[in-house]
Design a protein around this motif. Structure first.
Motif, PDB file in Angstrom:
ATOM      1  N   ARG A 189      51.710  74.439 -27.134  1.00 39.53           N
ATOM      2  CA  ARG A 189      51.332  75.512 -28.060  1.00 39.53           C
ATOM      3  C   ARG A 189      49.842  75.827 -27.960  1.00 39.53           C
ATOM      4  NH1 ARG A 189      54.641  72.614 -30.709  1.00 39.53           N
ATOM      5  NH2 ARG A 189      56.689  73.438 -31.180  1.00 39.53           N
ATOM      6  N   ILE A 190      49.023  74.774 -27.845  1.00 41.75           N
ATOM      7  CA  ILE A 190      47.577  74.964 -27.718  1.00 41.75           C
ATOM      8  C   ILE A 190      47.263  75.703 -26.422  1.00 41.75           C
ATOM      9  CG2 ILE A 190      45.364  73.777 -27.408  1.00 41.75           C
ATOM     10  CD1 ILE A 190      46.505  71.606 -29.354  1.00 41.75           C
ATOM     11  N   LYS A 191      47.924  75.323 -25.337  1.00 39.53           N
ATOM     12  CA  LYS A 191      47.716  76.019 -24.059  1.00 39.53           C
ATOM     13  C   LYS A 191      48.092  77.490 -24.179  1.00 39.53           C
ATOM     14  CE  LYS A 191      48.605  72.183 -20.873  1.00 39.53           C
ATOM     15  NZ  LYS A 191      49.548  71.660 -19.865  1.00 39.53           N
ATOM     16  N   LYS A 192      49.230  77.750 -24.797  1.00 38.41           N
ATOM     17  CA  LYS A 192      49.742  79.118 -24.925  1.00 38.41           C
ATOM     18  C   LYS A 192      48.796  79.991 -25.745  1.00 38.41           C
ATOM     19  CE  LYS A 192      53.668  81.696 -26.784  1.00 38.41           C
ATOM     20  NZ  LYS A 192      54.923  81.600 -27.520  1.00 38.41           N
ATOM     21  N   ILE A 193      48.394  79.515 -26.910  1.00 39.96           N
ATOM     22  CA  ILE A 193      47.538  80.327 -27.778  1.00 39.96           C
ATOM     23  C   ILE A 193      46.132  80.442 -27.190  1.00 39.96           C
ATOM     24  CG2 ILE A 193      46.751  78.526 -29.382  1.00 39.96           C
ATOM     25  CD1 ILE A 193      47.887  82.014 -30.438  1.00 39.96           C
ATOM     26  N   SER A 194      45.663  79.403 -26.512  1.00 40.92           N
ATOM     27  CA  SER A 194      44.350  79.472 -25.855  1.00 40.92           C
ATOM     28  C   SER A 194      44.347  80.554 -24.784  1.00 40.92           C
ATOM     29  CB  SER A 194      43.988  78.131 -25.217  1.00 40.92           C
ATOM     30  OG  SER A 194      43.845  77.135 -26.195  1.00 40.92           O
ATOM     31  N   LYS A 195      45.385  80.563 -23.983  1.00 40.56           N
ATOM     32  CA  LYS A 195      45.497  81.574 -22.929  1.00 40.56           C
ATOM     33  C   LYS A 195      45.572  82.974 -23.536  1.00 40.56           C
ATOM     34  CE  LYS A 195      48.125  82.776 -18.824  1.00 40.56           C
ATOM     35  NZ  LYS A 195      49.203  82.413 -17.920  1.00 40.56           N
ATOM     36  N   LYS A 196      46.344  83.107 -24.599  1.00 43.28           N
ATOM     37  CA  LYS A 196      46.478  84.392 -25.282  1.00 43.28           C
ATOM     38  C   LYS A 196      45.130  84.875 -25.808  1.00 43.28           C
ATOM     39  CE  LYS A 196      49.131  86.519 -29.026  1.00 43.28           C
ATOM     40  NZ  LYS A 196      50.161  86.276 -30.042  1.00 43.28           N
ATOM     41  N   ARG A 197      44.291  83.933 -26.261  1.00 35.14           N
ATOM     42  CA  ARG A 197      42.976  84.272 -26.793  1.00 35.14           C
ATOM     43  C   ARG A 197      41.922  84.422 -25.682  1.00 35.14           C
ATOM     44  NH1 ARG A 197      45.663  84.840 -31.076  1.00 35.14           N
ATOM     45  NH2 ARG A 197      45.374  83.599 -32.944  1.00 35.14           N
ATOM     46  N   GLY A 198      42.300  84.045 -24.454  1.00 35.28           N
ATOM     47  CA  GLY A 198      41.371  84.173 -23.329  1.00 35.28           C
ATOM     48  C   GLY A 198      40.443  82.987 -23.146  1.00 35.28           C
ATOM     49  N   PHE A 199      40.847  81.810 -23.637  1.00 31.69           N
ATOM     50  CA  PHE A 199      40.012  80.618 -23.556  1.00 31.69           C
ATOM     51  C   PHE A 199      40.674  79.557 -22.688  1.00 31.69           C
ATOM     52  CE2 PHE A 199      39.435  81.960 -28.156  1.00 31.69           C
ATOM     53  CZ  PHE A 199      38.355  82.774 -27.874  1.00 31.69           C
ATOM     54  N   SER A 200      39.846  78.768 -22.032  1.00 27.23           N
ATOM     55  CA  SER A 200      40.359  77.599 -21.324  1.00 27.23           C
ATOM     56  C   SER A 200      40.457  76.451 -22.328  1.00 27.23           C
ATOM     57  CB  SER A 200      39.414  77.214 -20.182  1.00 27.23           C
ATOM     58  OG  SER A 200      38.207  76.679 -20.704  1.00 27.23           O
ATOM     59  N   LEU A 201      41.203  75.426 -21.969  1.00 30.33           N
ATOM     60  CA  LEU A 201      41.305  74.264 -22.855  1.00 30.33           C
ATOM     61  C   LEU A 201      39.955  73.566 -22.985  1.00 30.33           C
ATOM     62  CD1 LEU A 201      44.749  72.634 -22.015  1.00 30.33           C
ATOM     63  CD2 LEU A 201      44.129  74.044 -23.965  1.00 30.33           C
ATOM     64  N   VAL A 202      39.149  73.603 -21.941  1.00 30.56           N
ATOM     65  CA  VAL A 202      37.814  73.002 -21.988  1.00 30.56           C
ATOM     66  C   VAL A 202      36.957  73.725 -23.023  1.00 30.56           C
ATOM     67  CG1 VAL A 202      35.691  72.595 -20.683  1.00 30.56           C
ATOM     68  CG2 VAL A 202      37.912  72.149 -19.625  1.00 30.56           C
ATOM     69  N   GLN A 203      37.022  75.068 -23.043  1.00 35.56           N
ATOM     70  CA  GLN A 203      36.260  75.839 -24.032  1.00 35.56           C
ATOM     71  C   GLN A 203      36.706  75.498 -25.450  1.00 35.56           C
ATOM     72  OE1 GLN A 203      37.247  79.678 -22.252  1.00 35.56           O
ATOM     73  NE2 GLN A 203      35.052  80.159 -22.205  1.00 35.56           N
ATOM     74  N   VAL A 204      38.009  75.443 -25.660  1.00 36.60           N
ATOM     75  CA  VAL A 204      38.536  75.121 -26.990  1.00 36.60           C
ATOM     76  C   VAL A 204      38.113  73.711 -27.385  1.00 36.60           C
ATOM     77  CG1 VAL A 204      40.632  74.788 -28.350  1.00 36.60           C
ATOM     78  CG2 VAL A 204      40.476  76.715 -26.763  1.00 36.60           C
ATOM     79  N   ASN A 205      38.237  72.780 -26.462  1.00 37.61           N
ATOM     80  CA  ASN A 205      37.855  71.388 -26.703  1.00 37.61           C
ATOM     81  C   ASN A 205      36.385  71.304 -27.130  1.00 37.61           C
ATOM     82  OD1 ASN A 205      38.950  68.473 -26.076  1.00 37.61           O
ATOM     83  ND2 ASN A 205      36.855  68.516 -25.315  1.00 37.61           N
TER      84      ASN A 205
END
Length: 108
Positions: free
Chosen positions: A6-22
């Motif tokens: 879910r985090i991957k999906k919403i991050s991608k939808k928002r245009g962010f990498s997981l590293v950026q979110v982290n």
């Protein structure tokens, strides 16, 4: 679908990498990636949900509604710890500077 999915999906939808979110969530290096094998703490989930502007309930899979049912979020425009978005996409830095000038009455 797992919490990490879910985090991957919403991050991608928002245009962010997981590293950026982290990083924006203030988590330790590769914390989100470690959730492949272990459960995240509620505090870490809250931080990620805050960055992605979704509810913890959505990240846990308890709802399909991405919206946050609480009051509108208030953010200081000078605070660089938040990723400002419009229609789910990040606002470019040059546009943010323009918006800040307008909101400050044209003052720099």
């Amino acid at each position: 679908m797992t919490t990490l999915d879910r985090i991957k999906k919403i991050s991608k939808k928002r245009g962010f990498s997981l590293v950026q979110v982290n990083d924006k969530a203030g988590l330790g290096k590769n914390t989100i990636y470690s959730w492949k094998t272990k459960e995240p703490s509620i505090n870490n989930l809250k931080a990620v949900a805050h960055v992605l502007n979704v509810s913890v309930e959505y990240l846990l899979g308890n709802t399909t509604d991405e919206s946050i049912p609480s009051e509108p979020k208030r953010v200081d425009l000078a605070d660089d710890d938040y990723i400002m978005t419009y229609q789910g996409k990040p606002i470019p830095e040059e546009d943010m500077e323009y918006i800040k000038r307008i909101l400050n009455g044209g003052k720099d």
